[in-house]
Each structure stands twice: as structure tokens, then as C-alpha cells.
Design a protein around this motif. Structure first.
Motif, PDB file in Angstrom:
ATOM      1  N   MET A 146       0.995  -1.141  -0.012  1.00  0.00           N
ATOM      2  CA  MET A 146       0.063  -0.067  -0.023  1.00  0.00           C
ATOM      3  C   MET A 146       0.946   1.315   0.017  1.00  0.00           C
ATOM      4  O   MET A 146       1.716   1.417   0.543  1.00  0.00           O
ATOM      5  N   ILE A 147       0.460   2.309  -0.625  1.00  0.00           N
ATOM      6  CA  ILE A 147       1.062   3.604  -0.831  1.00  0.00           C
ATOM      7  C   ILE A 147      -0.042   4.716  -0.368  1.00  0.00           C
ATOM      8  O   ILE A 147      -1.140   4.456  -0.817  1.00  0.00           O
ATOM      9  N   ILE A 148       0.206   5.304   0.764  1.00  0.00           N
ATOM     10  CA  ILE A 148      -0.666   6.416   0.933  1.00  0.00           C
ATOM     11  C   ILE A 148      -0.073   7.898   0.668  1.00  0.00           C
ATOM     12  O   ILE A 148       0.917   8.320   1.049  1.00  0.00           O
ATOM     13  N   GLY A 149      -0.914   8.669  -0.331  1.00  0.00           N
ATOM     14  CA  GLY A 149      -0.536   9.943  -0.676  1.00  0.00           C
ATOM     15  C   GLY A 149      -1.282  10.977  -0.045  1.00  0.00           C
ATOM     16  O   GLY A 149      -2.702  11.164  -0.699  1.00  0.00           O
ATOM     17  N   SER A 150      -1.037  11.712   0.889  1.00  0.00           N
ATOM     18  CA  SER A 150      -2.023  12.607   1.405  1.00  0.00           C
ATOM     19  C   SER A 150      -1.163  13.752   2.352  1.00  0.00           C
ATOM     20  O   SER A 150      -0.054  13.291   2.533  1.00  0.00           O
ATOM     21  N   HIS A 151      -1.998  14.553   2.939  1.00  0.00           N
ATOM     22  CA  HIS A 151      -1.520  15.213   3.909  1.00  0.00           C
ATOM     23  C   HIS A 151      -1.460  14.505   5.235  1.00  0.00           C
ATOM     24  O   HIS A 151      -2.243  13.504   5.491  1.00  0.00           O
ATOM     25  N   ALA A 152      -0.613  14.498   6.353  1.00  0.00           N
ATOM     26  CA  ALA A 152      -0.504  13.817   7.543  1.00  0.00           C
ATOM     27  C   ALA A 152       0.199  14.471   8.518  1.00  0.00           C
ATOM     28  O   ALA A 152       0.983  15.383   8.277  1.00  0.00           O
ATOM     29  N   ASP A 153      -0.432  14.198   9.965  1.00  0.00           N
ATOM     30  CA  ASP A 153       0.495  14.543  10.951  1.00  0.00           C
ATOM     31  C   ASP A 153       0.971  13.619  12.092  1.00  0.00           C
ATOM     32  O   ASP A 153       0.725  13.796  13.267  1.00  0.00           O
ATOM     33  N   GLY A 154       1.320  12.310  11.460  1.00  0.00           N
ATOM     34  CA  GLY A 154       1.669  11.419  12.318  1.00  0.00           C
ATOM     35  C   GLY A 154       0.591  10.706  13.134  1.00  0.00           C
ATOM     36  O   GLY A 154      -0.340  10.549  12.922  1.00  0.00           O
ATOM     37  N   TRP A 155       1.283  10.575  14.370  1.00  0.00           N
ATOM     38  CA  TRP A 155       0.231   9.735  15.349  1.00  0.00           C
ATOM     39  C   TRP A 155      -0.820  10.761  15.922  1.00  0.00           C
ATOM     40  O   TRP A 155      -1.946  10.325  16.625  1.00  0.00           O
ATOM     41  N   ILE A 156      -0.792  12.082  15.976  1.00  0.00           N
ATOM     42  CA  ILE A 156      -1.601  13.086  16.448  1.00  0.00           C
ATOM     43  C   ILE A 156      -2.878  12.573  16.080  1.00  0.00           C
ATOM     44  O   ILE A 156      -3.412  12.470  15.131  1.00  0.00           O
ATOM     45  N   PRO A 157      -3.693  12.762  17.267  1.00  0.00           N
ATOM     46  CA  PRO A 157      -5.126  12.080  17.182  1.00  0.00           C
ATOM     47  C   PRO A 157      -6.258  12.934  16.382  1.00  0.00           C
ATOM     48  O   PRO A 157      -5.985  14.232  16.624  1.00  0.00           O
ATOM     49  N   THR A 158      -7.141  12.129  16.003  1.00  0.00           N
ATOM     50  CA  THR A 158      -8.365  12.803  15.584  1.00  0.00           C
ATOM     51  C   THR A 158      -9.440  12.432  16.448  1.00  0.00           C
ATOM     52  O   THR A 158      -9.104  11.849  17.539  1.00  0.00           O
ATOM     53  N   ILE A 159     -10.693  12.483  16.258  1.00  0.00           N
ATOM     54  CA  ILE A 159     -11.910  12.176  17.071  1.00  0.00           C
ATOM     55  C   ILE A 159     -12.165  10.722  17.141  1.00  0.00           C
ATOM     56  O   ILE A 159     -11.411   9.912  16.274  1.00  0.00           O
ATOM     57  N   GLU A 160     -12.642  10.272  17.995  1.00  0.00           N
ATOM     58  CA  GLU A 160     -12.833   8.719  17.925  1.00  0.00           C
ATOM     59  C   GLU A 160     -13.472   8.379  16.788  1.00  0.00           C
ATOM     60  O   GLU A 160     -14.406   9.321  16.332  1.00  0.00           O
ATOM     61  N   ASP A 161     -13.268   7.148  16.109  1.00  0.00           N
ATOM     62  CA  ASP A 161     -13.729   6.996  14.860  1.00  0.00           C
ATOM     63  C   ASP A 161     -15.144   6.446  15.199  1.00  0.00           C
ATOM     64  O   ASP A 161     -15.500   5.843  16.071  1.00  0.00           O
ATOM     65  N   LYS A 162     -16.039   6.791  14.182  1.00  0.00           N
ATOM     66  CA  LYS A 162     -17.454   6.506  14.224  1.00  0.00           C
ATOM     67  C   LYS A 162     -17.862   5.605  13.055  1.00  0.00           C
ATOM     68  O   LYS A 162     -16.925   5.676  11.923  1.00  0.00           O
ATOM     69  N   SER A 163     -18.803   4.971  12.974  1.00  0.00           N
ATOM     70  CA  SER A 163     -19.184   4.065  11.894  1.00  0.00           C
ATOM     71  C   SER A 163     -19.620   4.625  10.849  1.00  0.00           C
ATOM     72  O   SER A 163     -19.534   4.363   9.550  1.00  0.00           O
ATOM     73  N   SER A 164     -19.946   5.914  11.017  1.00  0.00           N
ATOM     74  CA  SER A 164     -20.684   7.127   9.815  1.00  0.00           C
ATOM     75  C   SER A 164     -20.479   8.317  10.208  1.00  0.00           C
ATOM     76  O   SER A 164     -20.807   8.956  11.312  1.00  0.00           O
ATOM     77  N   ARG A 165     -19.796   9.190   9.214  1.00  0.00           N
ATOM     78  CA  ARG A 165     -19.670  10.485   9.401  1.00  0.00           C
ATOM     79  C   ARG A 165     -20.193  11.297   8.215  1.00  0.00           C
ATOM     80  O   ARG A 165     -19.505  12.040   7.705  1.00  0.00           O
ATOM     81  N   THR A 166     -21.233  10.761   7.527  1.00  0.00           N
ATOM     82  CA  THR A 166     -21.535  11.336   6.283  1.00  0.00           C
ATOM     83  C   THR A 166     -21.919  12.785   6.187  1.00  0.00           C
ATOM     84  O   THR A 166     -22.166  13.107   5.219  1.00  0.00           O
TER      85      THR A 166
END
Length: 413
Positions: A146-166
Motif C-alpha cells: 500500500m502507498i498512501i499519498g495525502s497530508h498527515a500529522d503522524g500519530w496526532i489523534p483525531t476524534i474517536e472513529d465512528k461507523s458513519s460521518r456522512t
């Protein structure tokens, strides 16, 4: 005599006719099995609309470079599947080689599946698992990378993952890895690791063509998701990897050469002139966690931040302090027990199997990328006195509460 000739003719005709059918069948089978790769490379390109810079033009260039690699024979070694998204739709494509009207080779993007964000949130665990499952079903190979191409900030957290954020689909929200411009809708590497493990796979490699991604915290989250992790300890230029060169090297599992190619390209790039890239052997991450737990239990030294090699910029707008420090340099300042330091360095040498870096590094957070000196544009640079190929964030006391929630912290404290 006449009857014998007719019988002989019939037999001869039957022989040649069967030969023709066999030949046609063989040609068809040969055409269908022209390529029999053992590896599928999945290029993941979530949208960066709304970011500065918007990486879409660079992602487009990555796909053009991929086409060049395919024309040079990449499909003999690896399938190529990629995911692109905009603010309302994600799409999965497979690269195929065909010929134009003049008989010249042309790469065709075959649409495999689409994912309306009203139905699939491709930044959530469930969404990523769905996409990855479709990649495996379409790839039909023994191995995956796999290759990921995007912006990123390492491990720094985002919110808790939800099943849907549509709901984000109608708000022009970008997607990135780690905390980005709109942290509520980003994806964590922890989520990625869970998604890959959740489909019952371990990828051969994950190449993080993103900034600040080669952290021990990120690597530990991906330790079961891939065998080798390739990434940068510093910010990278928007051009990132040269896919024409790196894809064939990935197909050959020549990960050291991937680093060398990246280093040789970016070290002389006029507008960046900075390159760090390393390869982590994930099979040693648990052993590293074990030795770091011993070090943390025994260490009494207070480490001054200024004494340790910093590998990020000073982001006034988001953090107001440095986040990523060289792991090797940190431990050698932090630990006073020679035996533990020696054990750490032995494991580190096994963990980081390739490590390329320039003498200086660049960052947009040094009050901008460019200085004007004597009428000439000169990149803002910081020295790299030492670089072990992987960073940690133990010195970031302002982010301590977030750091304590990482799997790495739980494993080492």
C-alpha cells in the motif's frame, strides 16, 4: 484407392482442425495469463481539497508516473489498484495496459467500484475495511502492498472513529491521516492498522508518502498490518515519491533502493533541498517496546528538549511547540544505564534497516519555506546532526494526555 484418399483426407483435416482449435485456445489462454503477478500495489489517495497546498495536481502526476512504470513492464510483477475521492464520491480503479488505434501501449483506468460518501465513510474503520476488502477481491494476488499519498500529522489523534460521518460530505471536508485541517473527519493510522488486520491480511509494505509519518507511535499501530513501513521523519515536499522509479523497486521488495531514489531526487530539488526516508522492519517493534518499557522504568534523567534532535518545524498556528524528536538521540540522552542503552541500540539497528537523510531539513513552519538572501530565494533549513530513522514524542509534555492514549504509550509505560 479413392476411398482410401478420402479417409486419409478426413483424418488429415480433422488433425489440422483440432490443431487450429487447440492453437486458438492456447492463444486465448496465453493472452488471459500474460501477466501473473504475485503482488498488488494499492495506491490510496484521499482528497486534499481545502488544504494548503491542495495535493490534487501532485496526485495526478503520481498516477502519470505510475502509467510510465506500467508501460515499462510493471504489470509483469504487480497489479496496480488505486482509490481517489472528491467531496462526494470515492472511486476504486485498476490500471490495465491496452493499445491505441496506432498499436501503441496505453494505460487504461478500469473503474471497479464507487463509494458515495452518503453510503460509505471511507475515513472510518468500517469504510476502510470495505475498500480494502474490494482491493483484495480485485487484486487476486498472494501479496499486497500500500502507498498512501495525502497530508498527515503522524500519530496526532483525531476524534474517536465512528461507523458513519456522512454529514461531512456536504461540508467540503478534506481527508488526511492524523490530525489535519478538519480533525473531526481525518483518519488515524491506528484505524488503518485495524482495518488491514480486520480483513485478515498483513501487507508486505506500507509506504507513507506523507509528512511526519515515521513515528514509533505510528509504526506500533501498524506493526501487525505490514511487514515493512517506509516513511519520512520530517515534512516532505509536495512532489513526494517518483512513482515511475519507486513502484518497480517496491515490486522487487528493494525497499532500500526506494529510499535511495527518493533521497537522490529531493536532496538537489531547488525548492525543497531536503530528504529523509527510512524503512522499518515491523517484526522488531514489540522487542523495541519491551526494551523501552525497561528504559522508562529505570530512567531518572530529565531531558532538556533543546538537547535532543528535533525533526519537525515550529508550528505556531497549530501546536506552538515541537512534536517529533529523534528516538535514538532521545534515548541516549534519557537513559543512564549502559546495558539498556546497548540493548536499545542493538534493537534499533534491527528495526531500522535503511535510513537516508540530508544534513538539513526544511519545514513550512519555520515562518515560511523561503528566505530572501541577497536577492535570492533560499530555503529555510534546520540542521540534522543525528537521525536514527524514527521519531518519538515523549518530550511533548503539552501533548501528554493525547500521547498517553496511544498504543505505544500503553506498551512502554
Amino acid at each position: 484407392m479413392h476411398k482410401s484418399i478420402r479417409i486419409f483426407t478426413f483424418i488429415l483435416l480433422a488433425f489440422f482442425t483440432s490443431g487450429i482449435f487447440v492453437s486458438c485456445h492456447d492463444d486465448k489462454e496465453e493472452k488471459e495469463n500474460k501477466y501473473n503477478p504475485q503482488l498488488t500495489i494499492f495506491i490510496h489517495q484521499p482528497t486534499t481539497k481545502g488544504a494548503k497546498p491542495d495535493l490534487t495536481p501532485y496526485m495526478n502526476e503520481d498516477l502519470k508516473e505510475t502509467d510510465e512504470a506500467i508501460k515499462n513492464g510493471l504489470l509483469e510483477k504487480a497489479n496496480v489498484i488505486y482509490f481517489r475521492s472528491d467531496l462526494t464520491m470515492g472511486s476504486l480503479y485498476k490500471k490495465e495496459l491496452a493499445k491505441d488505434s496506432d498499436g501503441k501501449p496505453v494505460v487504461v483506468d478500469k473503474l471497479l467500484k464507487q463509494y458515495p460518501v452518503t453510503e460509505t465513510d471511507y475515513t472510518s474503520l468500517s469504510g476502510l475495511k470495505r475498500i480494502l476488502s474490494d482491493v483484495v477481491a480485485a487484486g487476486k494476488t498472494e501479496k499486497y502492498g500500500m502507498i498512501i499519498g495525502s497530508h498527515a500529522d503522524g500519530w496526532i489523534p483525531t476524534i474517536e472513529d465512528k461507523s458513519s460521518r456522512t454529514a461531512a460530505s456536504n461540508k467540503g471536508i478534506m481527508k488526511s491521516f492524523g490530525q489535519g485541517y478538519h480533525g473531526d473527519y481525518d483518519t488515524t493510522y491506528k484505524t488503518l492498522g485495524m482495518a488491514i488486520s480486520g480483513i485478515g491480511k498483513q501487507f508486505e509494505f506500507i509506504l507513507l508518502d506523507n509528512c511526519y509519518s515515521q513515528n514509533i507511535e505510528v509504526a506500533y499501530d501498524l506493526r501487525n498490518a505490514c511487514k515493512y513501513l517506509i516513511g519520512s521523519v520530517t515534512e516532505i515536499g509536495a512532489t513526494g515519491q517518483n512513482y515511475k522509479e519507486c513502484l518497480p523497486l517496491l515490486a522487487d521488495a528493494n525497499y532500500k533502493a526506494v529510499c535511495e531514489s527518493y533521497y537522490n531526487f529531493h536532496k538537489n530539488e531547488e525548492d525543497w533541498n531536503s530528504a529523509t526516508l527510512s524503512v522499518i522492519d515491523c517484526s522488531y517493534l514489540q522487542e523495541m517496546a519491551n526494551i523501552m518499557k525497561q528504559i522508562n522504568e529505570s530512567a531518572t534523567n530529565n531531558v532538556a528538549r533543546s538537547a535532543v534532535q528535533v525533526l519537525d518545524g515550529y508550528n505556531y498556528s497549530n501546536y506552538n511547540y515541537n512534536i517529533f524528536y529523534d528516538l535514538g538521540d532521545y534515548v541516549n540522552h534519557y537513559c543512564a544505564v549502559d546495558m539498556l542503552i546497548n540493548n536499545f541500540n542493538v534493537v534499533l539497528s534491527k528495526l531500522v534497516i535503511a535510513n537516508y537523510y540530508t544534513d538539513t531539513f526544511n519545514s513550512m513552519y519555520f515562518n515560511g519555506y523561503i528566505n530572501i538572501v541577497d536577492g535570492k530565494m533560499v530555503p529555510m533549513m534546520k540542521p540534522i546532526k543525528t537521525c536514527s530513522g524514527i521519531t518519538c514524542s515523549d518530550l511533548c509534555t503539552q501533548k501528554l494526555e493525547d500521547l498517553k492514549k496511544t498504543s505505544w504509550y500503553f506498551a512502554t509505560h
